[in-house]
Design a protein around this motif. Structure first.
Motif, PDB file in Angstrom:
ATOM      1  N   UNK A 172     -46.386 -45.239  78.005  1.00  0.00           N
ATOM      2  CA  UNK A 172     -46.458 -44.204  79.028  1.00  0.00           C
ATOM      3  C   UNK A 172     -47.864 -43.613  79.018  1.00  0.00           C
ATOM      4  N   UNK A 173     -48.512 -43.606  80.178  1.00  0.00           N
ATOM      5  CA  UNK A 173     -49.800 -42.954  80.344  1.00  0.00           C
ATOM      6  C   UNK A 173     -49.602 -41.777  81.285  1.00  0.00           C
ATOM      7  N   UNK A 174     -50.107 -40.614  80.889  1.00  0.00           N
ATOM      8  CA  UNK A 174     -49.951 -39.420  81.707  1.00  0.00           C
ATOM      9  C   UNK A 174     -51.292 -38.733  81.904  1.00  0.00           C
ATOM     10  N   UNK A 175     -51.356 -37.891  82.915  1.00  0.00           N
ATOM     11  CA  UNK A 175     -52.554 -37.112  83.182  1.00  0.00           C
ATOM     12  C   UNK A 175     -52.161 -35.914  84.039  1.00  0.00           C
ATOM     13  N   UNK A 176     -53.054 -34.992  84.179  1.00  0.00           N
ATOM     14  CA  UNK A 176     -52.805 -33.820  84.994  1.00  0.00           C
ATOM     15  C   UNK A 176     -54.093 -33.317  85.589  1.00  0.00           C
ATOM     16  N   UNK A 177     -53.968 -32.477  86.597  1.00  0.00           N
ATOM     17  CA  UNK A 177     -55.146 -31.914  87.253  1.00  0.00           C
ATOM     18  C   UNK A 177     -54.819 -30.526  87.763  1.00  0.00           C
ATOM     19  N   UNK A 178     -55.870 -29.720  87.890  1.00  0.00           N
ATOM     20  CA  UNK A 178     -55.726 -28.358  88.399  1.00  0.00           C
ATOM     21  C   UNK A 178     -56.871 -28.092  89.361  1.00  0.00           C
ATOM     22  N   UNK A 179     -56.546 -27.609  90.540  1.00  0.00           N
ATOM     23  CA  UNK A 179     -57.553 -27.220  91.516  1.00  0.00           C
ATOM     24  C   UNK A 179     -57.744 -25.716  91.400  1.00  0.00           C
ATOM     25  N   UNK A 180     -58.895 -25.317  90.895  1.00  0.00           N
ATOM     26  CA  UNK A 180     -59.152 -23.912  90.626  1.00  0.00           C
ATOM     27  C   UNK A 180     -59.147 -23.077  91.906  1.00  0.00           C
ATOM     28  N   UNK A 181     -59.678 -23.612  92.991  1.00  0.00           N
ATOM     29  CA  UNK A 181     -59.757 -22.814  94.214  1.00  0.00           C
ATOM     30  C   UNK A 181     -58.388 -22.581  94.844  1.00  0.00           C
ATOM     31  N   UNK A 182     -57.496 -23.582  94.788  1.00  0.00           N
ATOM     32  CA  UNK A 182     -56.170 -23.389  95.385  1.00  0.00           C
ATOM     33  C   UNK A 182     -55.145 -22.891  94.370  1.00  0.00           C
ATOM     34  N   UNK A 183     -55.457 -23.071  93.082  1.00  0.00           N
ATOM     35  CA  UNK A 183     -54.515 -22.682  92.038  1.00  0.00           C
ATOM     36  C   UNK A 183     -53.398 -23.686  91.824  1.00  0.00           C
ATOM     37  N   UNK A 184     -53.441 -24.830  92.511  1.00  0.00           N
ATOM     38  CA  UNK A 184     -52.388 -25.829  92.383  1.00  0.00           C
ATOM     39  C   UNK A 184     -52.662 -26.784  91.229  1.00  0.00           C
ATOM     40  N   UNK A 185     -51.587 -27.182  90.568  1.00  0.00           N
ATOM     41  CA  UNK A 185     -51.677 -28.140  89.469  1.00  0.00           C
ATOM     42  C   UNK A 185     -50.686 -29.264  89.714  1.00  0.00           C
ATOM     43  N   UNK A 186     -51.038 -30.450  89.245  1.00  0.00           N
ATOM     44  CA  UNK A 186     -50.151 -31.600  89.342  1.00  0.00           C
ATOM     45  C   UNK A 186     -50.218 -32.398  88.055  1.00  0.00           C
ATOM     46  N   UNK A 187     -49.218 -33.229  87.856  1.00  0.00           N
ATOM     47  CA  UNK A 187     -49.255 -34.162  86.750  1.00  0.00           C
ATOM     48  C   UNK A 187     -48.641 -35.466  87.236  1.00  0.00           C
ATOM     49  N   UNK A 188     -48.861 -36.505  86.499  1.00  0.00           N
ATOM     50  CA  UNK A 188     -48.306 -37.794  86.882  1.00  0.00           C
ATOM     51  C   UNK A 188     -48.464 -38.777  85.756  1.00  0.00           C
ATOM     52  N   UNK A 189     -47.932 -39.948  85.964  1.00  0.00           N
ATOM     53  CA  UNK A 189     -48.049 -40.962  84.946  1.00  0.00           C
ATOM     54  C   UNK A 189     -47.477 -42.282  85.391  1.00  0.00           C
ATOM     55  N   UNK A 190     -47.647 -43.273  84.548  1.00  0.00           N
ATOM     56  CA  UNK A 190     -47.099 -44.602  84.779  1.00  0.00           C
ATOM     57  C   UNK A 190     -46.414 -45.080  83.516  1.00  0.00           C
ATOM     58  N   UNK A 191     -45.433 -45.925  83.693  1.00  0.00           N
ATOM     59  CA  UNK A 191     -44.725 -46.529  82.566  1.00  0.00           C
ATOM     60  C   UNK A 191     -44.845 -48.038  82.705  1.00  0.00           C
ATOM     61  N   UNK A 192     -45.277 -48.687  81.614  1.00  0.00           N
ATOM     62  CA  UNK A 192     -45.375 -50.143  81.553  1.00  0.00           C
ATOM     63  C   UNK A 192     -44.408 -50.660  80.499  1.00  0.00           C
ATOM     64  N   UNK A 193     -43.884 -51.863  80.710  1.00  0.00           N
ATOM     65  CA  UNK A 193     -43.014 -52.457  79.691  1.00  0.00           C
ATOM     66  C   UNK A 193     -43.865 -53.076  78.586  1.00  0.00           C
ATOM     67  N   UNK A 194     -43.217 -53.711  77.615  1.00  0.00           N
ATOM     68  CA  UNK A 194     -43.938 -54.254  76.461  1.00  0.00           C
ATOM     69  C   UNK A 194     -44.845 -55.424  76.826  1.00  0.00           C
ATOM     70  N   UNK A 195     -44.741 -55.936  78.058  1.00  0.00           N
ATOM     71  CA  UNK A 195     -45.611 -57.022  78.504  1.00  0.00           C
ATOM     72  C   UNK A 195     -46.719 -56.521  79.423  1.00  0.00           C
ATOM     73  N   UNK A 196     -46.821 -55.221  79.598  1.00  0.00           N
ATOM     74  CA  UNK A 196     -47.858 -54.639  80.445  1.00  0.00           C
ATOM     75  C   UNK A 196     -47.495 -54.579  81.908  1.00  0.00           C
TER      76      UNK A 196
END
Length: 163
Positions: free
Chosen positions: A128-152
């Motif tokens: 599982x790879x995850x990341x997040x972001x925040x826009x300071x001017x709008x105050x909005x934040x998001x996160x997301x990610x991807x899931x790969x199996x054992x073969x990529x």
């Protein structure tokens, strides 16, 4: 990323302590991608002391990124170490780890080393790879990610608006 790496007060004060006095305006105004490329490839142009600048530059970006995220997700976090001290500490740790790795096997010479890539795990595991972001001017934040199996292979992805 730009607001974290160059626009916040912690970033600006950190960079100004390291950048040649005649170049801060150029350093802080460059396009983000060019700024990163320039600092990693031309290690003597911006810094007062270019020794291992690429390692310190990357370490400082990591410190700024993690501090920013702690401020968002751990609102009661206390920071005992400055960004600059954190970056220097990470450089020392990286160099010590590299030396330890090289010296731990005296029978293997650099000429015999080979590149190693990630190989699928034999059992049914996921990555599982995850990341997040925040826009300071709008105050909005998001996160997301991807899931790969054992073969990529891609299994699924996800995003979430955090508000």
């Amino acid at each position: 990323m730009e607001s974290i790496s160059r626009d916040c007060d912690a970033a600006i004060s950190t960079w100004l302590a390291l950048i040649r006095p005649e170049r801060p305006r150029e350093f802080l105004a460059m396009d983000l991608a060019e700024w990163i490329r320039s600092n990693l490839s031309n290690t003597s142009y911006f810094p007062i002391n270019g020794f291992e600048w690429d390692l310190l530059f990357g370490s400082l970006l990591w410190c700024l990124w993690t501090r920013w995220n702690k401020r968002i997700f751990e609102t009661d976090a206390i920071f005992w170490e400055s960004i600059l001290s954190c970056g220097h500490r990470l450089c020392v740790e990286a160099k010590q780890t590299a030396l330890l790795h090289i010296s731990s096997d005296p029978f293997v010479h650099c000429a015999n080393r080979e590149l190693v890539s990630c190989k699928p795990h034999p059992t049914c595991l996921c990555k599982i790879n995850t990341d997040g972001a925040h826009n300071q001017s709008s105050g909005l934040s998001t996160c997301g990610g991807v899931i790969h199996d054992s073969h990529g292979n891609w299994v699924t992805g996800f995003t979430k608006a955090l508000g």
